[in-house]
Design a protein around this motif. Structure first.
Motif, PDB file in Angstrom:
ATOM      1  N   PHE A 251       0.843  -1.190   0.000  1.00  0.00           N
ATOM      2  CA  PHE A 251       0.000   0.000   0.000  1.00  0.00           C
ATOM      3  C   PHE A 251       0.883   1.246   0.000  1.00  0.00           C
ATOM      4  CE2 PHE A 251      -2.814  -3.164   1.873  1.00  0.00           C
ATOM      5  CZ  PHE A 251      -4.032  -2.874   1.276  1.00  0.00           C
ATOM      6  N   TYR A 252       0.452   2.230  -0.780  1.00  0.00           N
ATOM      7  CA  TYR A 252       1.117   3.534  -0.810  1.00  0.00           C
ATOM      8  C   TYR A 252       0.081   4.611  -0.530  1.00  0.00           C
ATOM      9  CZ  TYR A 252       4.908   1.050  -3.180  1.00  0.00           C
ATOM     10  OH  TYR A 252       5.919   0.175  -3.504  1.00  0.00           O
ATOM     11  N   MET A 253       0.466   5.598   0.244  1.00  0.00           N
ATOM     12  CA  MET A 253      -0.378   6.771   0.476  1.00  0.00           C
ATOM     13  C   MET A 253       0.474   8.001   0.233  1.00  0.00           C
ATOM     14  SD  MET A 253      -1.382   9.519   2.449  1.00  0.00           S
ATOM     15  CE  MET A 253      -0.504   9.302   3.989  1.00  0.00           C
ATOM     16  N   THR A 254      -0.013   8.880  -0.610  1.00  0.00           N
ATOM     17  CA  THR A 254       0.686  10.139  -0.845  1.00  0.00           C
ATOM     18  C   THR A 254      -0.225  11.298  -0.481  1.00  0.00           C
ATOM     19  OG1 THR A 254       1.881  11.510  -2.456  1.00  0.00           O
ATOM     20  CG2 THR A 254       0.031  10.218  -3.312  1.00  0.00           C
ATOM     21  N   THR A 255       0.360  12.327   0.121  1.00  0.00           N
ATOM     22  CA  THR A 255      -0.410  13.478   0.561  1.00  0.00           C
ATOM     23  C   THR A 255       0.508  14.688   0.652  1.00  0.00           C
ATOM     24  OG1 THR A 255      -1.984  14.285   2.224  1.00  0.00           O
ATOM     25  CG2 THR A 255      -0.106  13.041   3.038  1.00  0.00           C
ATOM     26  N   THR A 256      -0.064  15.808   1.084  1.00  0.00           N
ATOM     27  CA  THR A 256       0.666  17.066   1.220  1.00  0.00           C
ATOM     28  C   THR A 256       0.567  17.560   2.646  1.00  0.00           C
ATOM     29  OG1 THR A 256      -0.070  17.648  -1.026  1.00  0.00           O
ATOM     30  CG2 THR A 256       0.896  19.417   0.308  1.00  0.00           C
ATOM     31  N   ASN A 257       1.691  17.971   3.218  1.00  0.00           N
ATOM     32  CA  ASN A 257       1.627  18.826   4.403  1.00  0.00           C
ATOM     33  C   ASN A 257       1.613  20.250   3.875  1.00  0.00           C
ATOM     34  OD1 ASN A 257       1.988  20.413   6.686  1.00  0.00           O
ATOM     35  ND2 ASN A 257       3.367  18.954   7.668  1.00  0.00           N
TER      36      ASN A 257
END
Length: 500
Positions: A87-93
């Motif tokens: 599983f991969y999760m990408t997001t922005t701070n």
């Protein structure tokens, strides 16, 4: 075949920006979390309708910087994907302006430390094709116009293997964002959101035979929006992610919100998770929803007749889990929290709810308009403790007990922007536990306290002053239990949030 009716939203309360993937017969969904911690709540489902919380992707301070971030800063929209068993999760701070990826081989366990990506923008997406991985986010072209950017990355290091390449400039709506790429049959589909995550929100898409474009816009964009349904409860439809079920049917999960009345365009429960059917046509284009809109109720033959949409009506300490449904503000000092089966003990600090900081505060999302919220509170020390209906540090309603000159008193405080108003104060017997009670309707909260079997009203407050239309930002009301004061210890028992 029998038709099943299901109701939207399928996940209620402040769970914005849904992204979904499927592994075997199970669907996994992630949402944004902003200044709340743990970050990026995760859900699973077998039927697309009933969702259970299973954890969070960001559970350690080392994964996400939230120290004193402003409300609606921190963790923006995620994308969750599964590739080659991982599983991969990408997001922005958004506070630090960094895009990053975390991964796990066990979605019920811990996720990795962040892998940062140099490409800027928000709402990052991952697309896997063979051994190659492509990263997309929104950005601007040389003229300052919004565009979706794509680069190839090394998924292990985050290093960009190619420069950022502009893919599509959208259809002309403001705030082009939320890109998601799919390969379906012979076409690459690029879906996005435009119009801003308010009443003009919409989902648009384009397609190409080539991964890098050029992309041709769907002739009848937007494919899904409620922007012209004036007075309809569900508004702000946008930010969608496509998924194919086990029977080959396509669906779109997306955000929206419920306004508080037909002609009262305010929302305070936050942006929630909605579901709409998608139909692909012979020409390769797809349509979505009910004539391009999302409705409160859909009737469909795509979901098995054995599926029953469950609705949890009562939330207590005993039937919830702290690490699944409860959240803190920013990074908590965990030594100040002790949660047992039916008792929460909070140790206060000097940090108050009015600061963009980390007060002693544990919260659960408000999920419905109509509710009764109660808890017995016992206080020691010279500070205060109670229940807050919390939108952000400038917009919250506090029902509390506090010590003043060895006198115990109940207080209702309304915080609306720069206005900090004590609505009422009622003296009660010292060293006495008090039962706090909040009754919620779509347009109003009513506050009271029960002592010695007597109910004492403390006042009312309109819900709209805790709405995003007043407060700004991207979050929703949470029901927070809090304690303030360095010598303050508060015991909360018999907590209940019952939806009517």
């Amino acid at each position: 075949m029998n038709h099943l009716k299901f109701n939207n939203p399928v996940i209620k309360g402040f769970y914005p920006d849904p992204s979904i993937c499927k592994v075997g017969d199970t669907y996994y969904l992630a949402c944004s979390s902003f200044q709340f911690f743990p970050g990026v709540p995760l859900f699973e489902s077998k039927d697309l309708i009933n969702w259970e919380p299973i954890g969070h992707a960001l559970t350690r301070p080392s994964q996400i910087m939230l120290e004193k971030v402003n409300s609606s800063g921190g963790v923006f929209a995620p994308t969750i994907r599964h590739n080659n068993g991982r599983f991969y999760m990408t997001t922005t701070n958004d506070t630090t302006r960094q895009n990053f990826i975390v991964w796990t081989d066990d979605i019920y366990g811990e996720w990795s430390e962040p892998i940062f990506i140099e490409q800027g923008g928000i709402d990052p997406d991952l697309y896997f094709e063979g051994d190659r991985v492509f990263f997309m986010s929104n950005g601007s072209d040389e003229d300052g116009r919004g565009v979706i950017l794509q680069c190839e990355i090394d998924i292990a290091t985050g290093n960009m293997l190619t420069p950022s390449h502009p893919l599509w400039k959208g259809t002309g709506g403001r705030y082009l964002e939320s890109p998601h790429m799919y390969k379906i049959n012979d076409w690459y589909y690029l879906m996005a959101a435009e119009g801003g995550t308010e009443f003009g929100h919409m989902i648009t898409y384009a397609r190409s035979k080539l991964l890098h474009g050029p992309f041709e816009a769907y002739p009848h964009n937007p494919v899904l929006t409620n922007r012209n349904l004036g007075g309809y409860e569900i508004q702000a439809i946008g930010h969608g992610d496509l998924i194919q079920d086990g029977e080959g049917n396509w669906w779109i999960f997306h955000l929206g919100f419920r306004q508080i009345g037909q002609w009262i365009p305010f929302h305070h429960l936050g942006r929630e998770v909605f579901l709409a059917p998608v139909t692909f046509h012979e020409d390769g284009w797809f349509t979505a929803g009910h004539d391009g809109t999302t409705r409160r109720e859909f009737e469909t033959d795509r979901i098995g007749e054995h599926v029953v949409q469950q609705e949890k009506k009562l939330y207590t300490f005993g039937n919830t889990k702290r690490d699944l449904e409860w959240v803190y503000l920013r990074h908590p000092r965990l030594e100040n929290y002790k949660l047992q089966e039916d008792q929460l003990t909070l140790t206060g600090t000097a940090v108050t709810l009015d600061q963009a900081d980390t007060p002693t505060f544990l919260a659960i999302r408000q999920r419905e308009f109509n509710a009764v919220i109660t808890s017995v509170v016992a206080l020691s020390g010279s500070g205060e403790a109670g229940i807050t209906l919390y939108m952000d540090e400038s917009h919250h309603y506090d029902l509390a007990i506090r010590k003043r000159n060895d006198q115990l008193e109940a207080v209702l405080r309304l915080n609306i922007g720069d206005i900090k108003h004590v609505q009422s104060v009622v003296a009660i017997e010292a060293d006495q536990a008090a039962k706090l009670r909040i009754e919620s309707s779509p347009v109003q909260y009513s506050f009271s306290i029960e002592v010695n079997g007597q109910t004492i009203p403390l006042g009312t407050a309109q819900t709209k002053y805790l709405s995003s239309e007043v407060a700004g930002g991207f979050t929703g009301v949470v029901i927070g239990l809090y304690a303030v004061g360095e010598d303050t210890v508060a015991d909360f028992t018999k907590f209940a949030c019952e939806y009517l």
